[in-house]
Design a protein around this motif. Structure first.
Motif, PDB file in Angstrom:
ATOM      1  N   SER A 117       1.027  -1.125  -0.131  1.00 30.92           N
ATOM      2  CA  SER A 117      -0.059   0.088  -0.048  1.00 30.92           C
ATOM      3  C   SER A 117       1.060   1.151  -0.014  1.00 30.92           C
ATOM      4  CB  SER A 117      -0.978  -0.059   1.273  1.00 30.92           C
ATOM      5  OG  SER A 117      -0.488   0.070   2.369  1.00 30.92           O
ATOM      6  N   GLY A 209      -8.320  -5.814   4.181  1.00 34.11           N
ATOM      7  CA  GLY A 209      -9.283  -4.874   3.681  1.00 34.11           C
ATOM      8  C   GLY A 209      -8.987  -3.297   3.516  1.00 34.11           C
ATOM      9  N   VAL A 210      -8.071  -2.726   4.479  1.00 36.18           N
ATOM     10  CA  VAL A 210      -7.726  -1.393   4.335  1.00 36.18           C
ATOM     11  C   VAL A 210      -6.666  -1.237   3.442  1.00 36.18           C
ATOM     12  CG1 VAL A 210      -6.611   0.478   5.478  1.00 36.18           C
ATOM     13  CG2 VAL A 210      -8.269  -0.866   6.689  1.00 36.18           C
ATOM     14  N   LEU A 213      -8.390  -1.725  -0.052  1.00 38.34           N
ATOM     15  CA  LEU A 213      -9.174  -0.286  -0.285  1.00 38.34           C
ATOM     16  C   LEU A 213      -8.436   0.834  -0.789  1.00 38.34           C
ATOM     17  CD1 LEU A 213     -11.997   1.109  -0.570  1.00 38.34           C
ATOM     18  CD2 LEU A 213     -11.763   1.459   2.068  1.00 38.34           C
ATOM     19  N   PHE A 214      -7.173   1.016  -0.034  1.00 37.41           N
ATOM     20  CA  PHE A 214      -6.413   2.316  -0.336  1.00 37.41           C
ATOM     21  C   PHE A 214      -5.621   2.043  -1.584  1.00 37.41           C
ATOM     22  CE2 PHE A 214      -2.098   4.152  -0.184  1.00 37.41           C
ATOM     23  CZ  PHE A 214      -2.415   5.350   0.290  1.00 37.41           C
ATOM     24  N   SER A 216      -6.735   0.220  -4.183  1.00 34.86           N
ATOM     25  CA  SER A 216      -7.821   0.298  -5.351  1.00 34.86           C
ATOM     26  C   SER A 216      -8.206   1.826  -5.639  1.00 34.86           C
ATOM     27  CB  SER A 216      -9.156  -0.219  -4.812  1.00 34.86           C
ATOM     28  OG  SER A 216      -8.853  -1.570  -4.848  1.00 34.86           O
ATOM     29  N   ILE A 217      -8.571   2.693  -4.556  1.00 41.18           N
ATOM     30  CA  ILE A 217      -8.845   4.133  -4.715  1.00 41.18           C
ATOM     31  C   ILE A 217      -7.283   4.883  -5.284  1.00 41.18           C
ATOM     32  CG2 ILE A 217      -9.010   6.331  -3.515  1.00 41.18           C
ATOM     33  CD1 ILE A 217     -10.314   4.645  -1.399  1.00 41.18           C
TER      34      ILE A 217
END
Length: 319
Positions: A117, A209-210, A213-214, A216-217
């Motif tokens: 990430s 999850g986090v 999501l990070f 993907s954004i």
């Protein structure tokens, strides 16, 4: 076998591995050994070039060097144990070694989730805010980012390993796995493990999850920015700077979600085959991903190729 309290942790554990499939053990020993050697060579070379070549002293390659070092540590924490189990009739491991192996594996897996990430953020800044990239991703920023990845992974590992080793275990101390995988060890507990289950659930949200999501954004913004570039050559160059990281992310998280979302079969014959696949998939996940990472990052990366050529050339001249 009749179950009773197993109160002597020093007795250690027995790892089943492929004990039920002795014919497969020699074949997998050769295969896993070759893959492990490729991991050491490929990631070792990447670490060398990112350290020795001044042109690669950038945030992206600093993160890449950390990823390569992490992959070597991750595989070294489990692969030698697995290889030994393929050759040893009685596959035992001491309690302390099991706890250490659990800690190292969990630390490396958690750190990689966070590190990927961090690398996505680096690519986001490079593509979406290129003029501010040297300021935003200065050494004072990216070094603490990498250190925090290791610290977060290590802290989570300390919590889960501590919770696991404090549990009382029942009956036969047999782990139906190649290594001391934490979920396999928890199955041996003869007490309520709701705290462990809840903490694992929270950890999955934090480390799976986090980051997903990070990432993907980040890639939504990256793709939108790339599509706004007027020239096809500019779009191609922009995409090539993040394609390797995107490929690694897809392989890493795609395999994880595939492993943990597989439905369990109730048919005995299929259940036996599934038991074998439940062991082999994590095994290959643990060696294939670290083996592919240096290949993916070097195949389409001119800077890494040039650094490797320079390293080889310098070695030849010194000889």
């Amino acid at each position: 076998m009749e179950k009773g309290n197993w109160s002597s942790p020093m007795a250690g554990f027995i790892l089943l591995g492929l004990s039920a499939y002795p014919k497969l053990e020699k074949m997998f020993f050769v295969l896993i050994l070759l893959m492990y050697l490729v991991i050491l060579l490929g990631n070792g070379v990447l670490i060398l070039v990112t350290v020795l070549d001044s042109c690669l002293h950038t945030p992206m390659y600093f993160f890449l060097g950390n990823l390569s070092f992490l992959d070597i540590c991750y595989t070294t924490s489990s692969v030698p144990l697995i290889l030994d189990s393929f050759l040893t009739p009685r596959k035992t491991i001491s309690f302390s070694a099991c706890a250490m192996q659990m800690f190292l594996s969990f630390t490396m897996a958690g750190t990689e989730c966070v590190l990927l990430s961090m690398m996505a953020f680096d690519r986001y800044v490079a593509i979406c805010n290129p003029l501010r990239y040297p300021v935003v991703m200065s050494k004072a920023t990216y070094v603490p980012m990498a250190v925090s990845s290791w610290a977060i992974g290590g802290t989570a590992s300390v919590v889960h390993t501590s919770l696991t080793i404090k549990l009382p275990f029942c009956g036969d101390n047999v782990i139906n796995h190649f290594t001391c995988e934490i979920l396999a060890v928890l199955k041996l507990a003869c007490t309520d493990i709701s705290i462990n289950v809840i903490s694992m659930g929270v950890t999955n949200v934090i480390f799976l999850g986090v980051p997903v999501l990070f990432i993907s954004i980040s890639y939504v913004f990256i793709i939108v920015t790339i599509l706004r570039i007027p020239s096809a050559e500019g779009r191609r160059k922009a995409f090539s700077t993040c394609s390797a990281h995107f490929t690694v992310v897809v392989i890493f998280y795609g395999t994880l979600f595939f492993m943990y979302r597989k439905p369990k079969s109730k048919d005995p014959l299929r259940a036996e085959k599934q038991d074998l696949s439940d062991k082999l998939i994590p095994l290959f996940y643990g060696v294939v991903t670290p083996m592919l990472n240096p290949i993916i990052y070097s195949l389409r990366n001119k800077d890494v190729k040039a650094a490797v050529r320079n390293l080889v050339t310098q070695k030849c001249f010194t000889q």
